[in-house]
Design an enzyme around this catalytic site. Structure first.
Site, PDB file in Angstrom:
ATOM      1  N   THR A  74     -85.913  16.297 -22.884  1.00 26.82           N
ATOM      2  CA  THR A  74     -87.122  17.094 -23.093  1.00 26.82           C
ATOM      3  C   THR A  74     -87.434  17.837 -21.806  1.00 26.82           C
ATOM      4  OG1 THR A  74     -89.505  17.042 -23.457  1.00 26.82           O
ATOM      5  CG2 THR A  74     -88.523  15.033 -22.582  1.00 26.82           C
ATOM      6  N   THR A  93     -92.080  17.518 -27.065  1.00 22.12           N
ATOM      7  CA  THR A  93     -90.935  17.351 -27.958  1.00 22.12           C
ATOM      8  C   THR A  93     -90.750  15.856 -28.176  1.00 22.12           C
ATOM      9  OG1 THR A  93     -89.822  19.334 -27.211  1.00 22.12           O
ATOM     10  CG2 THR A  93     -88.386  17.494 -27.797  1.00 22.12           C
ATOM     11  N   GLY A 150     -84.041  26.348 -28.387  1.00 27.25           N
ATOM     12  CA  GLY A 150     -84.005  25.552 -27.158  1.00 27.25           C
ATOM     13  C   GLY A 150     -82.789  24.652 -27.071  1.00 27.25           C
ATOM     14  N   ASP A 151     -82.889  23.662 -26.190  1.00 21.10           N
ATOM     15  CA  ASP A 151     -81.766  22.752 -25.956  1.00 21.10           C
ATOM     16  C   ASP A 151     -81.665  21.638 -26.995  1.00 21.10           C
ATOM     17  OD1 ASP A 151     -84.255  21.856 -24.858  1.00 21.10           O
ATOM     18  OD2 ASP A 151     -83.186  20.194 -23.920  1.00 21.10           O
ATOM     19  N   GLY A 186     -86.039  24.001 -21.864  1.00 20.88           N
ATOM     20  CA  GLY A 186     -84.751  24.039 -22.547  1.00 20.88           C
ATOM     21  C   GLY A 186     -83.669  24.913 -21.944  1.00 20.88           C
TER      22      GLY A 186
HETATM   23  N1  ASP Z   1     -86.799  21.148 -24.616  1.00 19.66           N
HETATM   24  C1  ASP Z   1     -87.687  21.808 -25.543  1.00 19.66           C
HETATM   25  C2  ASP Z   1     -87.259  23.244 -25.670  1.00 19.66           C
HETATM   26  O1  ASP Z   1     -86.966  23.856 -24.675  1.00 19.66           O
HETATM   27  C3  ASP Z   1     -89.115  21.771 -25.158  1.00 19.66           C
HETATM   28  C4  ASP Z   1     -89.652  20.433 -24.729  1.00 19.66           C
HETATM   29  O2  ASP Z   1     -88.912  19.501 -24.512  1.00 19.66           O
HETATM   30  O3  ASP Z   1     -90.886  20.291 -24.602  1.00 19.66           O
HETATM   31  O4  ASP Z   1     -87.272  23.774 -26.761  1.00 19.66           O
END
Ligand code: ASP
Length: 363
Positions: A280, A229, A259-260, A283
């Site tokens: 990142t 991300t 996601g977050d 999430g």
């Molecule tokens: N945080 C992101 C999600 O969960 C994924 C990531 O950071 O790689 O969608």
């Protein structure tokens, strides 16, 4: 008379404060995702490619700050570079859902106004971070999802692409591997839902988080966590902070999972009184722990420094809960914190004093 001069002095002080020049504090920090990133699974060519693109992102973002642009504009410029690169799990390099689609999430927050914008589950917007900014600046809402968000972006003149634009072979192969791995695990261990033979055998999950519970959810994360991300936080010459995050989410995600990243307070948060944060990692854990806001709250209510607050949440709270990942964070003094509890995190910063660093591994 005395009273008048005190009032005058106070007014002058306020004016000088609001007109304070932060040019010597300009700072821009980026991340390109956290996860199973170590020297063993990285070739020199690959590492070089990441470093080069991150360097361009830092420069593009910083150029905006140097020219007197706002932190929001700088965040957008830096994130565009990473969204347009197939190396990162955002925009062009987004990972695939279980159905073989690319569904993107992004958010922005302006620390000065505390306004925020986000899009979720979009499939045709070339640069989701710009759509998030449009939601913040040109609508009365904070978050838009799916088709509605796409219609809004089109109406605002943002670049719309065919969903096939987001296809990359590497990410598609990652989906195939994730599905294969999931099938193998479930065949051997029964499903989580049915109970099977006691659910997924935790010992069989390679590269899983070292703490907390492993589940089907963790399996989905295993493949996707190798790719990043993207996010950016910045401090402009007016003393304003901003945070932005953009992602394809997690490989093999299902059921319209969000996601977050686009959830204000979880993956993205900015407040001039405290800090700007972009996260990142896995999430679901970041949403449950409201990570980005938690860091800000520790500074606001407990008076913690940026570094202490970020460490408390990422290295203690998240670790206890089994949430793998990291954050980039910045405060109004240009202090930078980049803690992560995973093997690695693509990260870098550039500062007004010329200091610049791009880091990938723990050491
Ligand atoms: N945080 C992101 C999600 O969960 C994924 C990531 O950071 O790689 O969608």
């Amino acid at each position: 008379m005395k009273r008048l001069s005190i009032t005058l002095l106070a007014t002058l002080y306020c004016v000088s404060l609001s007109a304070q020049d932060f040019s010597d504090k300009l700072t821009l920090v980026i991340h390109g995702g956290a996860g199973t990133i170590n020297r063993a699974n990285m070739s020199p060519e690959r590492e070089n490619a990441y470093r080069q693109t991150m360097n361009i992102a830092l420069e593009k973002g910083y150029e905006v700050l140097k020219k007197g642009g706002t932190s929001v504009q700088a965040v957008e410029a830096a994130i565009h570079v990473m969204e347009d690169s197939p190396l990162f799990n955002a925009g062009k390099g987004a990972v695939f859902t279980n159905e073989g689609k690319n569904e993107l999430d992004a958010a922005i927050m302006d620390g000065r106004t505390q306004k925020a914008g986000a899009v979720a589950g979009v499939t045709t917007i070339k640069n989701p971070i710009s759509a998030a900014i449009a939601v913040m600046d040109q609508s009365v809402h904070v978050m838009m999802a799916g088709k509605g968000a796409e219609q809004f972006a089109r109406e605002k003149g943002l670049e719309i692409v065919d969903p096939s634009y987001f296809y990359t072979e590497a990410r598609y192969k990652a989906l195939e591997r994730a599905k294969e791995q999931e099938k193998t695990e479930l065949d051997h261990n029964g499903t989580k839902e049915s109970g099977g033979k006691g659910g997924v055998d935790q010992r069989k999950i390679k590269n899983g988080p070292k703490t907390g519970h492993h589940s089907v959810e963790d399996l989905i994360f295993t493949e996707g966590k190798k790719f990043g991300t993207v996010g950016c936080v910045a401090l402009d010459k007016y003393g304003n902070l901003a945070a932005g995050t953009s992602t394809g989410g997690m490989t093999n995600k299902r059921y319209g999972r969000i996601g977050d990243a686009p959830i204000i307070g979880a993956g993205t948060y900015a407040n001039n009184a405290t800090c700007a944060v972009s996260a990142t990692g896995h999430g679901e854990y970041f949403i449950r722990s409201v990570v980005a806001h938690d860091i800000s709250a520790l500074m606001e209510y407990k008076g913690l420094s940026l570094a202490d607050a970020a460490n408390e949440v990422v290295m203690k709270k998240l670790v206890e809960k089994g949430g793998e990942g990291g954050v980039i964070a910045i405060d109004r003094n240009g202090n930078v914190a980049m803690p992560f509890n995973s093997e690695g995190m693509y990260r870098g910063y550039i500062k007004a004093d010329g200091k610049r660093e791009i880091l990938i591994y723990k050491d």
